[in-house]
Write a protein that holds these residues in place. Structure first.
Motif, short mmCIF file in Angstrom:
data_model
loop_
_atom_site.label_atom_id
_atom_site.label_comp_id
_atom_site.label_asym_id
_atom_site.label_seq_id
_atom_site.Cartn_x
_atom_site.Cartn_y
_atom_site.Cartn_z
N GLU A 1 0.75 -1.26 -0.08
CA GLU A 1 0.18 0.10 -0.04
C GLU A 1 0.86 1.23 -0.15
O GLU A 1 0.53 2.47 -0.45
N ARG A 2 1.96 0.92 0.63
CA ARG A 2 2.82 2.34 0.88
C ARG A 2 3.99 2.15 0.16
O ARG A 2 4.79 1.44 0.05
N TYR A 3 4.15 3.14 -1.01
CA TYR A 3 5.37 3.20 -1.71
C TYR A 3 5.43 4.61 -2.25
O TYR A 3 4.63 5.55 -2.25
N GLU A 4 6.60 4.87 -3.04
CA GLU A 4 7.02 6.14 -3.51
C GLU A 4 7.52 5.77 -5.12
O GLU A 4 8.25 4.86 -5.16
N VAL B 1 9.60 2.11 -8.33
CA VAL B 1 8.76 2.04 -7.20
C VAL B 1 9.68 1.78 -6.17
O VAL B 1 10.40 0.65 -6.13
N THR B 2 9.85 2.52 -5.03
CA THR B 2 10.35 1.86 -3.65
C THR B 2 9.05 1.64 -2.80
O THR B 2 8.10 2.63 -2.30
N ALA B 3 8.92 0.53 -2.45
CA ALA B 3 7.76 0.14 -1.67
C ALA B 3 8.43 -0.35 -0.42
O ALA B 3 9.54 -0.52 0.08
N PHE B 4 7.54 0.28 0.76
CA PHE B 4 7.77 -0.15 2.14
C PHE B 4 6.93 -1.02 2.83
O PHE B 4 5.87 -1.12 2.85
N VAL B 5 7.65 -2.40 3.17
CA VAL B 5 7.02 -3.52 3.59
C VAL B 5 7.67 -3.89 4.96
O VAL B 5 8.93 -4.04 4.91
N ASP B 6 6.97 -3.84 6.00
CA ASP B 6 7.51 -4.24 7.33
C ASP B 6 8.82 -3.43 7.74
O ASP B 6 9.77 -4.07 8.18
N GLY B 7 8.86 -2.09 7.34
CA GLY B 7 9.92 -1.47 7.88
C GLY B 7 11.02 -1.67 6.87
O GLY B 7 12.27 -1.14 7.36
N VAL B 8 10.94 -2.22 5.68
CA VAL B 8 12.17 -2.45 4.88
C VAL B 8 11.66 -1.86 3.37
O VAL B 8 10.65 -1.76 3.08
N GLU B 9 12.87 -1.11 2.95
CA GLU B 9 12.44 -0.30 1.63
C GLU B 9 12.73 -1.19 0.74
O GLU B 9 14.25 -1.81 0.56
N VAL B 10 11.94 -1.57 -0.28
CA VAL B 10 12.01 -2.32 -1.32
C VAL B 10 11.96 -1.88 -2.68
O VAL B 10 10.88 -1.29 -3.10
N ASP B 11 13.23 -1.64 -3.52
CA ASP B 11 13.24 -0.88 -4.71
C ASP B 11 12.77 -1.98 -5.75
O ASP B 11 13.43 -3.11 -5.85
N VAL B 12 11.85 -1.93 -6.65
CA VAL B 12 11.65 -2.71 -7.54
C VAL B 12 11.86 -2.13 -9.10
O VAL B 12 11.51 -1.10 -9.38
N VAL B 13 13.05 -2.61 -9.58
CA VAL B 13 13.79 -1.92 -10.60
C VAL B 13 13.52 -2.83 -11.80
O VAL B 13 13.96 -3.97 -11.86
#
Length: 465
Positions: A99-102, A111-123
């Motif tokens: 739900e939370r992304y930038e 997109v940088t998604a925020f999952v359980d306090g981890v920043e995940v970059d999907v590239v």
């Protein structure tokens, strides 16, 4: 250099203490990797035109520092998928992860998604084999991942962490324009090449630029940089290209110092700002004039672009002030990457002379002498003869340093001598602040205070008294 044997106990005491502080806890590491696995399986279930999903980044390689929980998930596409389509699909997939992304922008939007306090970059990237030509810069990263995980031994992972922590402590970790230092991947290559943290330091303490390191012996280009580490997956690229001569020199100096006397201060410097009274005293002691240009950060522009613009502008201000006849001791630029931008110039001496000396032609050159005397007929001081030439002392065109700086900024905005994003903010408004008048801003802004303190003190915190 006999200190290596002498300090074995001392080294291991310091280094194990450092590791206990910078190595992620088991649970932190587990959390990051389980988030990565969950994201990957969600993406695979969803499907798309990609042919593979690869987890990259330091956490996946086990070389991350505590508290830097970022994971890169690469969607690899076949070469025949058009770039627009690849980017569009990858953005959709990225947004579906959380739900939370930038949205962020590099070579591709991602997109940088925020999952359980981890920043995940999907590239998104193209799937290529080592040695094949690169289509976009992100294509290399999955290859870096593969290379490092094949070549870096389990017990070397902590050595990479030590090197990163050391570089961070001395202020040269990171390839951004702000730092012009060593990237995480570069740290990994140095450990692979030299074997260990101390191995890297021993080598580095003896480096003299240009330094050339080619792990696979396949360099395919000529490089001009002070430090060259050929990318094993792309022999035309220098992984150390962002490292400035200055950052390299700081590393070489600190490496030598650490080998002489190992200490925690290299890793965890005391960078608390000076208290305002102490700062005031130092500024008075130096008897120089500090001038600041304060403006706003251009909203939505990436820090790399802004740092590039203000670093270039700082050099421009320095040059212009010298042309006005001031002796510039230092110039620098700072931004908190959110709200503020500051440019700083330090001038020798509080006040410069009211007049400047202008050199005229030799007395024996009658024609030019006549013209010179004609032009300076009403001079206040002179003309006079000195060493066979005519001279005249004329009032300085710009009396005060503030006015000179102010004019420099206005002029730079008008004639486009400053990058367009920063120019845009300067044209909306800026303030020239002199000397101790900076204190209210200093007190309000801790990030500025830290930066300006280290600027005023000059001495790196790792250098022993």
């Amino acid at each position: 250099m006999h200190h290596h044997i002498l300090n074995v106990v001392e080294y291991s005491r310091v280094l194990s203490e450092v590791l206990s502080r910078v190595k992620p806890t088991d649970e932190e590491q587990k959390r990051i990797l389980s988030v990565a696995e969950r994201v990957v399986s969600a993406i695979r279930r969803r499907g798309g035109r990609f042919v593979d999903v690869v987890v990259a980044g330091s956490a996946a390689r086990g070389t991350n520092l505590r508290g830097s929980s970022d994971v890169d998930v690469f969607l690899l596409y076949p070469r025949d998928v058009p770039r627009e389509e690849m980017e569009r699909e990858a953005l959709e997939i990225g947004k579906s992860v959380s739900e939370r992304y930038e949205l962020r922008y590099a070579e591709h939007p991602y997109v940088t998604a925020f999952v359980d306090g981890v920043e995940v970059d999907v590239v998104p990237a193209y799937s290529i084999q080592p040695g094949e030509p690169i289509i976009s810069a992100t294509d290399r990263t999955p290859l870096h991942q593969r290379y490092v995980s094949q070549r870096l031994a389990e017990e070397q992972k902590d050595e990479v962490r030590l090197l990163k922590a050391f570089l961070k402590g001395i202020g040269v970790y990171g390839a951004e324009i702000r730092t012009e230092g060593f990237s995480g991947y570069l740290c990994e290559l140095l450990i692979i090449h030299y074997g260990s943290f101390l191995g890297v330091l021993r080598a580095a303490s003896r480096w003299r630029p240009p330094v050339f390191i080619d792990l696979e012996g396949r360099a395919a280009a000529r490089f001009e940089d002070p430090l060259v580490v050929v990318d094993p997956v792309d022999p035309r690229r220098n992984v150390a290209a962002p490292v400035s001569l200055n950052s390299l020199a700081v590393f070489v100096a600190a490496a030598g110092e650490f080998l002489e006397s190992p200490s925690l201060r290299f890793f965890f410097p005391d960078d608390a700002p000076l208290n305002p009274q102490h700062l005031k005293d130092i500024m008075l002691q130096r008897k120089t004039t500090y001038l600041f240009v304060l403006s706003s950060y251009p909203p939505g522009v990436s820090p790399d672009i802004v740092w590039g613009e203000i670093k270039r502008f700082s050099k421009y201000i320095r040059r212009r002030m010298e042309e006005y006849g001031y002796e510039v001791m230092n110039s620098a630029a700072w931004t908190d990457e959110k709200e503020h931008v500051a440019l700083l110039v330090e001038l020798a001496g509080g006040h410069t002379a009211f007049v400047v000396k202008r050199r005229g032609p030799p007395v024996f050159d009658r024609e030019n002498s006549r013209r010179f005397l004609e032009r300076h007929r009403d001079a206040f001081f002179g003309p006079y003869v000195e060493g066979g030439r005519w001279y005249v002392d004329v009032p300085r065109a710009v009396p005060s340093p503030e006015v000179a700086v102010y004019r420099t900024v206005v002029e730079a905005v008008q004639n486009r001598s400053v990058g367009r994003h920063v120019a845009g903010e300067l044209s909306k408004g800026f303030e020239v602040v002199r000397g101790r008048a900076i204190l209210p801003f200093y007190v309000r802004n801790r990030s500025f205070a830290r930066w300006f303190s280290s600027f005023v003190v000059r001495r790196p915190p790792w250098l022993k008294r």
